[in-house]
Design an enzyme around this catalytic site. Structure first.
Site, PDB file in Angstrom:
ATOM      1  CB  ALA A  10     -10.819 -51.397  94.009  1.00 58.65           C
ATOM      2  N   GLY A  12      -9.259 -56.929  93.033  1.00 59.82           N
ATOM      3  CA  GLY A  12      -8.638 -58.154  93.556  1.00 59.82           C
ATOM      4  C   GLY A  12      -9.355 -58.682  94.800  1.00 59.82           C
ATOM      5  NE  ARG A  16      -0.633 -61.016  98.158  1.00 64.47           N
ATOM      6  CZ  ARG A  16       0.044 -60.154  97.398  1.00 64.47           C
ATOM      7  NH1 ARG A  16       1.352 -60.015  97.560  1.00 64.47           N
ATOM      8  NH2 ARG A  16      -0.581 -59.412  96.504  1.00 64.47           N
ATOM      9  CE  LYS A  23      -5.203 -56.110  98.290  1.00 64.85           C
ATOM     10  NZ  LYS A  23      -3.841 -56.496  97.889  1.00 64.85           N
ATOM     11  CB  THR A  79      -2.224 -54.328  87.734  1.00 60.54           C
ATOM     12  OG1 THR A  79      -0.944 -54.775  87.266  1.00 60.54           O
ATOM     13  CG2 THR A  79      -2.344 -54.683  89.206  1.00 60.54           C
ATOM     14  NE  ARG A 333     -29.040 -48.027 124.157  1.00 62.07           N
ATOM     15  CZ  ARG A 333     -30.163 -48.693 124.435  1.00 62.07           C
ATOM     16  NH1 ARG A 333     -30.557 -48.808 125.698  1.00 62.07           N
ATOM     17  NH2 ARG A 333     -30.865 -49.225 123.476  1.00 62.07           N
ATOM     18  CG  ASN A 377     -31.812 -33.032 140.808  1.00 63.18           C
ATOM     19  OD1 ASN A 377     -31.617 -34.242 140.757  1.00 63.18           O
ATOM     20  ND2 ASN A 377     -31.006 -32.210 141.442  1.00 63.18           N
ATOM     21  CG  ASN A 386     -38.197 -47.563 127.702  1.00 64.95           C
ATOM     22  OD1 ASN A 386     -37.963 -48.434 128.526  1.00 64.95           O
ATOM     23  ND2 ASN A 386     -37.455 -47.384 126.630  1.00 64.95           N
ATOM     24  NE  ARG A 440     -42.678 -43.022 150.422  1.00 65.76           N
ATOM     25  CZ  ARG A 440     -41.953 -41.913 150.431  1.00 65.76           C
ATOM     26  NH1 ARG A 440     -41.213 -41.610 149.391  1.00 65.76           N
ATOM     27  NH2 ARG A 440     -41.979 -41.104 151.459  1.00 65.76           N
TER      28      ARG A 440
HETATM   29  C1  UD1 Z   1       1.571 -54.286  92.515  1.00 65.49           C
HETATM   30  C2  UD1 Z   1       2.581 -54.035  91.377  1.00 65.49           C
HETATM   31  C3  UD1 Z   1       3.971 -53.898  91.975  1.00 65.49           C
HETATM   32  C4  UD1 Z   1       3.984 -52.783  92.994  1.00 65.49           C
HETATM   33  C5  UD1 Z   1       2.892 -52.990  94.057  1.00 65.49           C
HETATM   34  C6  UD1 Z   1       2.759 -51.747  94.928  1.00 65.49           C
HETATM   35  C7  UD1 Z   1       1.712 -55.219  89.436  1.00 65.49           C
HETATM   36  C8  UD1 Z   1       1.843 -56.430  88.569  1.00 65.49           C
HETATM   37  N1  UD1 Z   1       2.549 -55.152  90.458  1.00 65.49           N
HETATM   38  O1  UD1 Z   1       1.922 -55.532  93.110  1.00 65.49           O
HETATM   39  O2  UD1 Z   1       4.911 -53.599  90.953  1.00 65.49           O
HETATM   40  O3  UD1 Z   1       5.264 -52.719  93.623  1.00 65.49           O
HETATM   41  O4  UD1 Z   1       1.620 -53.218  93.437  1.00 65.49           O
HETATM   42  O5  UD1 Z   1       1.885 -51.941  95.985  1.00 65.49           O
HETATM   43  O6  UD1 Z   1       0.940 -54.343  89.126  1.00 65.49           O
HETATM   44  N2  UD1 Z   1      -6.063 -55.655  91.047  1.00 65.49           N
HETATM   45  C9  UD1 Z   1      -7.165 -55.628  90.215  1.00 65.49           C
HETATM   46  N3  UD1 Z   1      -7.288 -56.594  89.265  1.00 65.49           N
HETATM   47  C10 UD1 Z   1      -6.368 -57.552  89.075  1.00 65.49           C
HETATM   48  C11 UD1 Z   1      -5.232 -57.581  89.928  1.00 65.49           C
HETATM   49  C12 UD1 Z   1      -5.112 -56.605  90.897  1.00 65.49           C
HETATM   50  O7  UD1 Z   1      -8.022 -54.754  90.338  1.00 65.49           O
HETATM   51  O8  UD1 Z   1      -6.564 -58.389  88.169  1.00 65.49           O
HETATM   52  C13 UD1 Z   1      -5.947 -54.621  92.076  1.00 65.49           C
HETATM   53  C14 UD1 Z   1      -5.914 -55.168  93.480  1.00 65.49           C
HETATM   54  O9  UD1 Z   1      -7.230 -55.199  94.035  1.00 65.49           O
HETATM   55  C15 UD1 Z   1      -5.015 -54.193  94.212  1.00 65.49           C
HETATM   56  C16 UD1 Z   1      -4.120 -53.627  93.124  1.00 65.49           C
HETATM   57  O10 UD1 Z   1      -4.718 -53.939  91.895  1.00 65.49           O
HETATM   58  O11 UD1 Z   1      -5.746 -53.136  94.799  1.00 65.49           O
HETATM   59  C17 UD1 Z   1      -2.708 -54.193  93.171  1.00 65.49           C
HETATM   60  O12 UD1 Z   1      -2.775 -55.604  93.064  1.00 65.49           O
HETATM   61  P1  UD1 Z   1      -1.900 -56.552  93.977  1.00 65.49           P
HETATM   62  O13 UD1 Z   1      -2.227 -57.962  93.630  1.00 65.49           O
HETATM   63  O14 UD1 Z   1      -1.999 -56.140  95.371  1.00 65.49           O
HETATM   64  O15 UD1 Z   1      -0.456 -56.216  93.403  1.00 65.49           O
HETATM   65  P2  UD1 Z   1       0.943 -56.348  94.123  1.00 65.49           P
HETATM   66  O16 UD1 Z   1       1.373 -57.754  94.102  1.00 65.49           O
HETATM   67  O17 UD1 Z   1       0.913 -55.662  95.432  1.00 65.49           O
HETATM   68 CA    CA Z   2      -0.685 -54.726  96.657  1.00 62.44          CA
END
Ligand code: UD1
Ligand code: CA
Length: 458
Positions: A10, A12, A16, A23, A79, A333, A377, A386, A440
């Site tokens: 998590a 990244g 995109r 994200k 990754t 509320r 009522n 208030n 009144r």
């Molecule tokens: C990745 C896979 C791909 C797979 C796809 C499925 C790799 C290289 N590719 O591609 O084979 O089909 O997921 O959805 O693994 N993240 C980090 N640190 C990093 C890079 C990414 O924590 O340095 C996290 C991102 O936050 C994300 C996840 O890893 O939650 C996947 O990264 P993302 O860049 O979305 O990979 P994809 O291009 O989707």
């Molecule tokens: Ca992805």
């Protein structure tokens, strides 16, 4: 079962998404993607969950709290590099490690369970969760040898034309033998189109070292959808919404138009309740049995009893009893509490107010900072005054009181038990029990006055 560990990727940024929000924090059906993932992993009774954080680390940690341990990936080099950050917490542990991407919000416990079971049965060092995708663009492709066994994963950007034609994709979820994983990670390089350390390369590394790798293909590609942009986000939202609504319908809730009904993942609804179109139920809302909600109602963080009706209205952070009737066009509320048999009618706004059993405010009122007893009522157009521009004050209306139409109750003020406020009164002082307050000006009729100011033409 052996020990299970889990790593959630998590860190990244999610370029995109073109967003200020990281994200994995983008919500799907009101809940951040990464939290859906952790909810589902929690069903597996893992020994430990490690979330790899980087971009927005503090925000992700604040969201998940102590449901996970954390490892920081300062630079996002891929990754594989992300998983390496969990080394200090996991290296050397006996058992298997699930790796799941934080951007696959639809993944379910049962699928991960099947993956782990398959992994254990085959004795593989790594098992990839794969799926068949009609449109595999963007995903890593599963490359199998002549005997059908997995040899490697090739990323879309690195794939040849022939490899791109493969429709079996890497879902981004894997189960590894923990020790084999950390050994293999040492050998991952970044010689590829993106210059990143790819986790999928671990497959080829293990294979070449003579280890067994395996794949488990899930039936449902939809569950493995990776959200990389807003188009996929809306797709995930649609799929999650359909899943949640179907669960409620199977459990005995009528949803008139599931495409147009938005229910959060943590909402609880009793059987025989009917949800009409345009309704949004969110947070940890619970709704009892035999209720009617909507059309066009929004209910967030409320606890609602049985047989209650909420039509074209909004209710937030409040307790709503049984046999309550709200709307159309009412606004409940936060911090309000409505006992059983209460009625809050059209154009009534309630804020931080409690209503006792059977009390009614049927039309056009503002009741804020108030304690209303039972069987009260409140007439049309009543206002609890208030706020003096600086502080808020309490209005107390005791059991059985009757507030006439168009009254102002200037807080702090109390209308005692069974008292009666005459219509049009502005009440500044306590009204004693069983007495009537009339505050009144008396009516004066000036005879022939109209003739004097508007003389009729002769
Ligand atoms: C990745 C896979 C791909 C797979 C796809 C499925 C790799 C290289 N590719 O591609 O084979 O089909 O997921 O959805 O693994 N993240 C980090 N640190 C990093 C890079 C990414 O924590 O340095 C996290 C991102 O936050 C994300 C996840 O890893 O939650 C996947 O990264 P993302 O860049 O979305 O990979 P994809 O291009 O989707
Ligand atoms: Ca992805």
């Amino acid at each position: 079962m052996t020990n299970i560990y889990a790593v959630i990727l998590a860190a990244g940024q999610g370029t995109r998404m073109k967003s200020k929000l990281y994200k994995v924090l983008h919500p799907v059906c009101g809940k951040p993607m990464v939290e859906h993932v952790i909810d589902q992993i929690s069903g597996l009774h893992t020994k430990q969950i490690v979330t790899i954080v980087g971009h927005g680390a503090e925000k992700v940690k604040a969201q998940l709290g102590d449901r996970s341990a954390y490892a920081l990936q300062e630079e996002q080099l891929g990754t594989a590099h992300a998983v390496i950050q969990a080394r200090a917490l996991l290296e050397g542990k006996e058992g298997c490690t699930l790796v799941v991407c934080g951007d696959t919000p639809l993944i379910q416990t049962s699928t991960m369970e099947s993956l782990v079971r398959h992994h254990e049965k085959t004795g593989a060092k790594a098992t990839i969760l794969t799926a068949h995708a009609e449109n595999p663009a963007g995903y890593g492709r599963i490359i199998r040898g002549a005997d059908g066994s997995v040899t490697r994963i090739v990323e879309h950007k690195d794939a040849s034309e022939q490899e791109r034609a493969v429709k079996e994709i890497n879902t981004g979820t894997y189960c590894f033998d923990n020790k084999a994983l950390f050994d293999a990670l040492k050998h991952v390089s970044n010689e590829n189109v993106q210059g990143e350390y790819y986790l999928p390369d671990v497959i080829e590394i293990l294979k070449e070292a003579g280890e067994m790798v395996s794949a488990y293909q899930t039936e449902s590609f939809e569950e493995t959808l990776g959200v990389n942009d807003r188009v996929a986000l809306s797709e995930a939202e649609r799929l999650m919404r359909a899943r949640i609504n179907e669960q409620h319908m199977r459990a005995g809730v009528t949803i008139i138009d599931p495409q147009n009904t938005y229910i959060g993942p943590d909402v609880v609804i009793g059987s025989d309740t009917v949800i009409h179109p345009g309704t949004v139920l969110s947070g940890s809302t619970s709704i009892g049995e035999d209720c009617i909600i909507g059309p066009n109602s929004e209910v967030r963080e409320c606890e609602v009893g049985n047989r209650t009706v909420i039509r074209q209205s909004a209710a937030f952070d409040s307790q709503i009893g049984s046999d309550v009737n709200i709307g159309p066009f009412a606004h409940i509320r936060p911090q309000s509490s409505l006992a059983d048999d209460v009625k809050i009618g059209n154009f009534v706004e309630i804020k931080k107010a409690s209503f006792g059993k059977g009390s009614k405010a049927s039309h056009l009122s503002y009741i804020g900072d108030a304690e209303v007893g039972s069987s009260v009522n409140i007439g049309c157009g009543t206002i609890t005054v208030n706020y003096n521009g600086k502080d808020k004050f309490l209005t107390t209306i005791e059991d059985g009181a009757f507030i006439g139409c168009n009254s102002n109750l200037i807080a702090p003020v109390t209308v005692k038990k069974g008292a009666y406020v005459a219509a049009g009164s502005t009440i500044t002082d306590e009204v004693p029990e069983e007495s009537m307050a009339i505050a009144r000006a008396r009516q004066v009729n000036k005879e022939n006055y109209v003739q004097k100011i508007l003389p009729k033409n002769e």
